[in-house]
Design a protein around this motif. Structure first.
Motif, PDB file in Angstrom:
ATOM      1  N   LYS A 171     -53.122  17.302 -29.738  1.00  0.00           N
ATOM      2  CA  LYS A 171     -54.419  16.650 -29.941  1.00  0.00           C
ATOM      3  C   LYS A 171     -54.269  15.243 -30.503  1.00  0.00           C
ATOM      4  N   ARG A 172     -53.276  15.044 -31.366  1.00  0.00           N
ATOM      5  CA  ARG A 172     -53.165  13.717 -31.982  1.00  0.00           C
ATOM      6  C   ARG A 172     -52.672  12.640 -31.006  1.00  0.00           C
ATOM      7  N   PRO A 203     -56.084  10.161 -28.512  1.00  0.00           N
ATOM      8  CA  PRO A 203     -56.640   8.810 -28.553  1.00  0.00           C
ATOM      9  C   PRO A 203     -55.796   7.795 -27.781  1.00  0.00           C
ATOM     10  N   LYS A 204     -54.478   7.907 -27.885  1.00  0.00           N
ATOM     11  CA  LYS A 204     -53.636   6.930 -27.180  1.00  0.00           C
ATOM     12  C   LYS A 204     -53.666   7.134 -25.675  1.00  0.00           C
ATOM     13  N   ASP A 231     -56.787   5.558 -24.651  1.00  0.00           N
ATOM     14  CA  ASP A 231     -56.630   4.094 -24.598  1.00  0.00           C
ATOM     15  C   ASP A 231     -56.039   3.655 -23.271  1.00  0.00           C
ATOM     16  N   ARG A 288     -58.536   4.078 -20.521  1.00  0.00           N
ATOM     17  CA  ARG A 288     -59.580   3.042 -20.597  1.00  0.00           C
ATOM     18  C   ARG A 288     -59.108   1.750 -19.940  1.00  0.00           C
ATOM     19  N   PHE A 327     -64.923   8.205 -22.066  1.00  0.00           N
ATOM     20  CA  PHE A 327     -63.962   9.294 -22.241  1.00  0.00           C
ATOM     21  C   PHE A 327     -64.331  10.131 -23.455  1.00  0.00           C
ATOM     22  N   LEU A 371     -62.991  13.424 -25.915  1.00  0.00           N
ATOM     23  CA  LEU A 371     -61.904  14.335 -26.260  1.00  0.00           C
ATOM     24  C   LEU A 371     -62.506  15.650 -26.708  1.00  0.00           C
ATOM     25  N   TYR A 404     -63.386   6.872 -30.861  1.00  0.00           N
ATOM     26  CA  TYR A 404     -63.123   7.872 -29.836  1.00  0.00           C
ATOM     27  C   TYR A 404     -64.138   8.999 -29.953  1.00  0.00           C
ATOM     28  N   LEU A 405     -64.740   9.364 -28.826  1.00  0.00           N
ATOM     29  CA  LEU A 405     -65.711  10.452 -28.811  1.00  0.00           C
ATOM     30  C   LEU A 405     -64.997  11.801 -28.860  1.00  0.00           C
ATOM     31  N   ASN A 412     -56.265  18.064 -36.623  1.00  0.00           N
ATOM     32  CA  ASN A 412     -55.276  17.724 -35.595  1.00  0.00           C
ATOM     33  C   ASN A 412     -55.526  16.390 -34.896  1.00  0.00           C
ATOM     34  N   ASP A 443     -55.672  12.421 -35.094  1.00  0.00           N
ATOM     35  CA  ASP A 443     -55.084  11.384 -35.933  1.00  0.00           C
ATOM     36  C   ASP A 443     -56.066  10.218 -36.108  1.00  0.00           C
TER      37      ASP A 443
END
Lengths: 346, 346
Positions: A50-51, A54-55, A58, A61, A70, A72, B279-280, B293, B295
């Motif tokens: 999960k961590r 975000p990347k 990115d 995007r 997007f 999560l 981030y959504l 979990n 970051d």
């Protein structure tokens, strides 16, 4: 180094923000977004990844049209059953990372996340735990979704060392030859009394040993770089203890899990139809907290068997599989208890 | 003694297994089952009443046709938003106990569970905390769904004691005159600088004090038999502390809650559209475990404001309401922070 060449990001030239340990197959996702002219895209990662979400978002995007939003998934995700159906229904493209498909649909993209760890050094070490092929050449070979991409290479490798490798696709719940799930080991129904499991952790091989107690299960773990033998004695002892504790129970809570792939409705209804002190309880996540507020003496879990066997002791009252329940109420002999498995998709 | 005569079980002659403290309106439920020729019936109780579920199911089994299967929702339930939509969709009749409707449908039966506690002795005690009517007769009156059935009596009682009682239905989220929800205090938007809250616990009156810090909120709690004044100082201090902690945040997780009645999509999308480091994240239950979990440096919760204000300190990173987020990123002055409320249904 990933086995999938289609999704090889090293050639895309994108400045990737995510780590390269896994191949997230961004180009395949971007293609699906463009093909479907998507404006909402859902991304679901297993708990352990999960961590990275975000990347990965990115990078997506960067590559996708500007108007794409997007999302999560924040729902717990430990396996293929944990498909976030809410997010799936409300997005134009829904990407599920790290598990094989439990449900197929045009708008779902499954990204397998193949491991880039080399399995052969630890397989070499594991040979010491297998019978010498001159005496017993038959060996089963199984692995998880993460290492599936090198399954053929692994088979060849063992055959070059004079083993007769027995592999099997298993049943409908399994999508790949040699694949195991936490709840399904049909791929190990092969004529060999030793099975080599190549993969990370003990969760899968211990399930395999519970399901096939007559087989010797050798674990070659390339992630933790360790060889061991999967034990199931503890499992059986713990299960007998739970059944014994539940034997005096008057009020039974019968859990029907609402997750995709876990709904054994007939089983659940059969139990409540035949026991007037049994009550159907429906839920998605089966947790100790959620059951604590129900005034029951024991529970039967018709959902994920691994919650029952692995997490059972964390619940305030004994929790049994449907088969164990039959033993507890005297409908089946105690020594008939076996590992509970799942064989349908959803 | 229940205020609802329709659902008065003392006259049904059934040998009731459930307790009589609450009126579960079994006859109304059985009627709905027969009318819809239901074969599957879902029952959802608030967390605190879950353990009564099996006995209520027993009484319903007695009274309903033999082929009806009853299912108890095992999903967490703390409020009207926690409607178990999965169970709702898969049953012919779905009964939600203890909360007012968030969504209306032919197949849903809402059973309000009115308290049978007499509110007047504690209201008598509470008079000492209100201004003398000769000096300031204006008083607001609010209560929760549990005591709604005696709201008129309460109003009359205060009027007999020379108060000018100001009541209001509030907005669309509130179904009854004088009702408050944990996230909506529009029924207290009345021209009086003191409000009498009659009901159990401090959850609602503290929310009221946070939303209307200029009003004196007197609590008459007939359940715990206690009178007190709702404090909001602690609240504001804690909120400022969270905003300060979040000020340096780079990566923001923007929570979109998928529960009925909590989906502020425009708000969530606006934040991510204007902040490339936001981030959504979508989920139903917003818990510390689920966010751990990810970051992120801080979170904005567009879902239930009470998770943010009441449970905020339990999360590993600061969690803000959308308004507080604007203050944290410098778009609004810090002293503009106010309690976050919900005003639509779903």
């Amino acid at each position: 180094m990933s086995g999938s060449t289609e999704g090889d990001l090293t050639k895309t030239g994108m400045a990737l923000k995510h780590d390269r340990e896994w191949d997230y197959e961004l180009d395949r996702i971007v293609e699906a977004i463009e093909e479907r002219d998507a404006s909402k895209v859902g991304l679901q990662f297993p708990e352990g990844l999960k961590r990275r979400g975000p990347k990965v978002a990115d990078d997506l995007r960067e590559a996708a049209p500007d108007d794409v939003t997007f999302m999560l998934s924040g729902q717990p995700c430990y396996g293929a059953c944990d498909l976030d159906t809410y997010l799936m229904r409300r997005t134009d493209v829904f990407v599920h990372f790290g598990h094989t498909p439990m449900k197929e649909s045009d708008s779902i993209v499954y990204v397998p996340l193949f491991s880039n760890v080399d399995p052969f050094p630890i397989m070499e070490d594991a040979l010491e735990e297998l019978d010498d092929p001159s005496e017993n050449a038959d060996v089963g070979l199984v692995t998880t979704a993460q290492h599936m991409n090198r399954f053929e290479e692994m088979t060849d490798w063992l055959e070059e060392r004079d083993y007769e490798v027995h592999t099997r696709r298993g049943d409908d719940r399994l999508t790949k030859e040699g694949q195991v799930l936490g709840c399904n080991y049909a791929s190990a129904d092969i004529p060999a009394d030793q099975v080599l499991y190549v993969g990370g952790g003990k969760f899968h091989p211990v399930g395999l040993a519970m399901e096939h107690p007559e087989k010797r299960v050798v674990i070659a773990d390339p992630v933790n770089n360790a060889v061991s033998i999967a034990e199931h004695d503890q499992f059986l002892k713990q299960r007998y203890a739970s059944v014994h504790k539940a034997m005096g129970a008057e009020k039974w809570g019968v859990i029907f899990c609402t997750k995709i792939g876990q709904g054994r409705w007939e089983k659940a209804q059969e139990i409540v139809d035949n026991n007037e002190n049994a009550y159907l309880i429906t839920m998605d996540e089966v947790t100790p907290d959620r059951l604590r507020n129900f005034d029951m003496d024991a529970f039967v879990n018709t959902g994920c068997p691994r919650i029952t066997t692995d997490d059972g002791p964390r619940f305030h009252k004994p929790m049994l599989t449907p088969g164990e329940y039959e033993a507890a109420i005297g409908e089946k002999p105690l020594d008939s208890i076996e590992f509970d498995t799942f064989h349908d998709t959803w």
